[in-house]
Design a protein around this motif. Sequence first.
Motif, short mmCIF file in Angstrom:
data_model
loop_
_atom_site.label_atom_id
_atom_site.label_comp_id
_atom_site.label_asym_id
_atom_site.label_seq_id
_atom_site.Cartn_x
_atom_site.Cartn_y
_atom_site.Cartn_z
N TRP A 107 5.28 35.17 -15.45
CA TRP A 107 5.95 34.73 -16.67
C TRP A 107 6.67 35.90 -17.34
O TRP A 107 7.79 35.74 -17.85
CB TRP A 107 4.92 34.11 -17.62
N MET A 108 6.06 37.07 -17.35
CA MET A 108 6.65 38.25 -17.99
C MET A 108 7.97 38.66 -17.34
O MET A 108 8.80 39.30 -17.99
CB MET A 108 5.68 39.43 -17.94
N GLU A 109 8.17 38.31 -16.08
CA GLU A 109 9.38 38.73 -15.36
C GLU A 109 10.48 37.67 -15.36
O GLU A 109 11.58 37.93 -14.87
CB GLU A 109 9.03 39.10 -13.92
N LEU A 110 10.20 36.49 -15.90
CA LEU A 110 11.21 35.42 -15.90
C LEU A 110 12.00 35.41 -17.21
O LEU A 110 11.41 35.60 -18.29
CB LEU A 110 10.53 34.06 -15.73
N LEU A 118 16.07 36.85 -22.42
CA LEU A 118 15.51 38.13 -21.95
C LEU A 118 14.17 37.90 -21.26
O LEU A 118 13.47 36.93 -21.54
CB LEU A 118 15.31 39.08 -23.12
N ARG A 119 13.84 38.83 -20.38
CA ARG A 119 12.51 38.82 -19.75
C ARG A 119 11.52 39.41 -20.73
O ARG A 119 11.80 40.45 -21.33
CB ARG A 119 12.49 39.67 -18.48
N PRO A 120 10.37 38.77 -20.92
CA PRO A 120 9.37 39.34 -21.83
C PRO A 120 9.02 40.80 -21.50
O PRO A 120 8.88 41.61 -22.42
CB PRO A 120 8.16 38.41 -21.67
N MET A 121 8.94 41.14 -20.22
CA MET A 121 8.58 42.52 -19.85
C MET A 121 9.58 43.52 -20.41
O MET A 121 9.21 44.60 -20.84
CB MET A 121 8.46 42.67 -18.34
#
Length: 146
Positions: A107-110, A118-121
Amino acid sequence: MTQKRYQDLTETLGKSNFPEEIDNPMDFLSAAQEGIAIYAVQNFREAFDVSLGQVAAILDTSEPTLYRHLKAQQKLSRNASIKLLEVTDLFLYGMEVFGSKEDFFKWMELPNTALGGLRPMALTEVPEGISKISDLLGRIEYGVYS
């Protein structure tokens, strides 16, 4: 942050890397003020399978600088300590919400529409990014469409 999350946080980063016990918000700030032992970075990397480059980006430093700190066994600065504590708490919270490390980090990379695509990461590296991700995780946890 709950008492259990404080315990999980210190266990994840290594209790010996903290100058004192952390079990409330003031201890959190006090530990950061004194600086956390650099070895907490190694524990963070192992716990979450992130590269030294990713940690450097999150802590707003360069990989060579972080490597020099590791070799010299220096403590993290106050700001880097706070950021490491916040990101560790965020990652633990995300794994709790998603039920697994794998699902959370996918999920952090999507790209996320609630975060403007934006990606959460990517937001872990910018001021206020961690709080935005945490807010979104709270919405997910309580079933609010996000």
